[in-house]
Design a protein around this motif. Structure first.
Motif, PDB file in Angstrom:
ATOM      1  N   UNK A 145      38.828  44.446  38.234  1.00  0.00           N
ATOM      2  CA  UNK A 145      37.954  42.832  38.098  1.00  0.00           C
ATOM      3  C   UNK A 145      37.486  42.039  36.971  1.00  0.00           C
ATOM      4  N   UNK A 146      37.319  41.431  36.372  1.00  0.00           N
ATOM      5  CA  UNK A 146      37.251  40.107  35.230  1.00  0.00           C
ATOM      6  C   UNK A 146      35.410  40.932  35.465  1.00  0.00           C
ATOM      7  N   UNK A 214      40.659  42.832  44.068  1.00  0.00           N
ATOM      8  CA  UNK A 214      40.361  42.861  43.016  1.00  0.00           C
ATOM      9  C   UNK A 214      39.258  42.191  42.447  1.00  0.00           C
ATOM     10  N   UNK A 215      39.986  41.598  42.367  1.00  0.00           N
ATOM     11  CA  UNK A 215      39.684  39.233  41.838  1.00  0.00           C
ATOM     12  C   UNK A 215      38.500  39.116  42.634  1.00  0.00           C
ATOM     13  N   UNK A 216      37.914  39.712  43.850  1.00  0.00           N
ATOM     14  CA  UNK A 216      37.022  39.158  44.820  1.00  0.00           C
ATOM     15  C   UNK A 216      35.773  40.635  44.946  1.00  0.00           C
ATOM     16  N   UNK A 217      36.511  41.478  43.888  1.00  0.00           N
ATOM     17  CA  UNK A 217      35.337  42.539  43.304  1.00  0.00           C
ATOM     18  C   UNK A 217      34.166  42.706  44.124  1.00  0.00           C
ATOM     19  N   UNK A 218      34.551  42.824  46.263  1.00  0.00           N
ATOM     20  CA  UNK A 218      33.866  43.348  46.737  1.00  0.00           C
ATOM     21  C   UNK A 218      34.366  44.839  47.660  1.00  0.00           C
ATOM     22  N   UNK A 219      35.208  44.961  48.159  1.00  0.00           N
ATOM     23  CA  UNK A 219      36.213  45.637  47.932  1.00  0.00           C
ATOM     24  C   UNK A 219      36.580  46.817  47.131  1.00  0.00           C
ATOM     25  N   UNK A 220      36.552  46.350  45.832  1.00  0.00           N
ATOM     26  CA  UNK A 220      37.156  47.513  44.812  1.00  0.00           C
ATOM     27  C   UNK A 220      36.387  46.946  43.338  1.00  0.00           C
ATOM     28  N   UNK A 237      42.635  38.849  36.212  1.00  0.00           N
ATOM     29  CA  UNK A 237      42.103  40.468  35.665  1.00  0.00           C
ATOM     30  C   UNK A 237      42.623  40.727  34.827  1.00  0.00           C
ATOM     31  N   UNK A 238      42.214  41.849  34.178  1.00  0.00           N
ATOM     32  CA  UNK A 238      41.933  42.471  32.904  1.00  0.00           C
ATOM     33  C   UNK A 238      42.727  43.580  33.325  1.00  0.00           C
ATOM     34  N   UNK A 239      44.254  43.471  32.302  1.00  0.00           N
ATOM     35  CA  UNK A 239      45.284  44.721  32.126  1.00  0.00           C
ATOM     36  C   UNK A 239      44.464  45.661  31.262  1.00  0.00           C
ATOM     37  N   UNK A 240      44.187  46.816  31.975  1.00  0.00           N
ATOM     38  CA  UNK A 240      44.164  48.365  30.708  1.00  0.00           C
ATOM     39  C   UNK A 240      44.437  48.576  30.182  1.00  0.00           C
ATOM     40  N   UNK A 241      43.969  48.792  28.881  1.00  0.00           N
ATOM     41  CA  UNK A 241      45.761  49.677  27.879  1.00  0.00           C
ATOM     42  C   UNK A 241      45.345  51.219  28.195  1.00  0.00           C
TER      43      UNK A 241
END
Length: 314
Positions: A145-146, A214-220, A237-241
């Motif tokens: 989530x950003x 994930x974008x909403x940030x409530x459930x996860x 969304x932020x892609x993790x390295x």
């Protein structure tokens, strides 16, 4: 045998006409391909449909008589259709070839190395040719989530693992059903990054639901995705390295039977310049046009080929 009967019952023996017209651009008519009947296949998700149509339009511009067998359900059905001559050519993924088709448990580090390994092994074992690998790597990945990524300074999977182990509630994670059990998914990732699985706040959901949740940030706050999905940039969304290089390489490459490749070597020459332009950024944008803007995969593929000068509208 049952799989083959199902393939045949779905009409895969003949296929249908290419859905849109194209004419020659930088791809010129090739006398050796004039009127050659070529059946193109793909799996049943956005990126695969786009890749299938790229082949179809390119070979049509080169003069072949192309038949459309895109949107086949599942990797194994596509593979069976290729092995038994119902499909002549398709884009597939090096990791899928190595793990699913060849049954190898351990991926090979490095895109070029993985391609070479699957190319050599599949040719020896099944007479299948892999060629024209693209830079795009549709591997598994984790996104954040950003807001969470910014607040917690999360940029890599090591950062995510540390957050899980120290503040589990802040690292609530949604994972797809398959990612949850695959060894190249969450179980293997947890081992590689020393994640305490007893602390993970994990919810198992359908893959399509991971993005918005994930974008909403409530459930996860974090989620499992395919790295080239167009919904990643669309939802910010932020892609993790993958800083410990855990996830296998899933570069797209052409796959065909050796007999077909030997009879029509011009096909690889036509497709190589296209494959070179299929980066993660370019295919993600094409996926976005379908999944977010609602455009048809065939239209998106044709427009891109026209914009790149490979074909003309016809």
């Amino acid at each position: 045998m049952l799989a083959l009967l199902l393939v045949a019952s779905c009409g895969l023996e003949s296929g249908s006409a290419v859905p849109l017209r194209v004419g020659p651009g930088s791809i010129r008519p090739i006398p050796a391909l004039d009127g050659v009947r070529i059946t193109v296949g793909s799996k049943d998700f956005t990126e695969q449909n786009i890749l299938g149509y790229l082949i179809e339009f390119a070979l049509t511009a080169a003069g072949a008589e192309v038949r459309d067998l895109t949107d086949i359900v599942g990797s194994n059905s596509l593979r069976d259709a290729q092995l038994h001559g119902q499909i002549d050519i398709a884009y597939d993924y090096t990791g899928t070839g190595w793990i699913n088709y060849l049954g190898r448990e351990n991926p090979v580090p490095g895109s070029d190395e993985q391609f070479t390994a699957v190319r050599d092994a599949d040719l020896t074992a099944h007479g299948m040719v892999w060629a024209a690998m693209a830079p795009m790597n549709n591997t598994y990945a984790m996104v954040a989530n950003p807001g969470t990524a910014a607040d917690k300074s999360i940029t890599s999977l090591s950062d995510y693992a540390n957050l899980v182990n120290t503040d589990p509630d802040a690292a609530a994670t949604c994972v797809g059903t398959e990612f949850n059990v695959r060894q190249d998914g969450f179980p293997g990732m947890a081992r590689k990054y020393d994640i305490d699985t007893g602390k993970v706040r994990k919810q198992i959901v359908q893959d399509s639901l991971v993005f918005q949740a994930t974008a909403d940030g409530n459930q996860c706050r974090f989620g499992s995705v395919a790295a080239t999905d167009g919904r990643i940039p669309a939802l910010n969304l932020k892609l993790l390295t993958d800083d410990r290089a855990f996830f296998p390489k899933y570069n797209a490459a052409l796959v065909m039977r050796k007999s077909f490749a030997d009879a029509h070597p011009q096909v690889i020459a036509v497709m190589e310049p296209i494959s070179r332009l299929l980066t993660n950024e370019s295919i993600t944008e094409l996926n976005r046009k379908v999944d977010i803007e609602g455009r048809e995969p065939a239209t998106v593929a044709r427009t891109w080929l026209i914009d790149q000068g490979f074909v003309t509208p016809g």
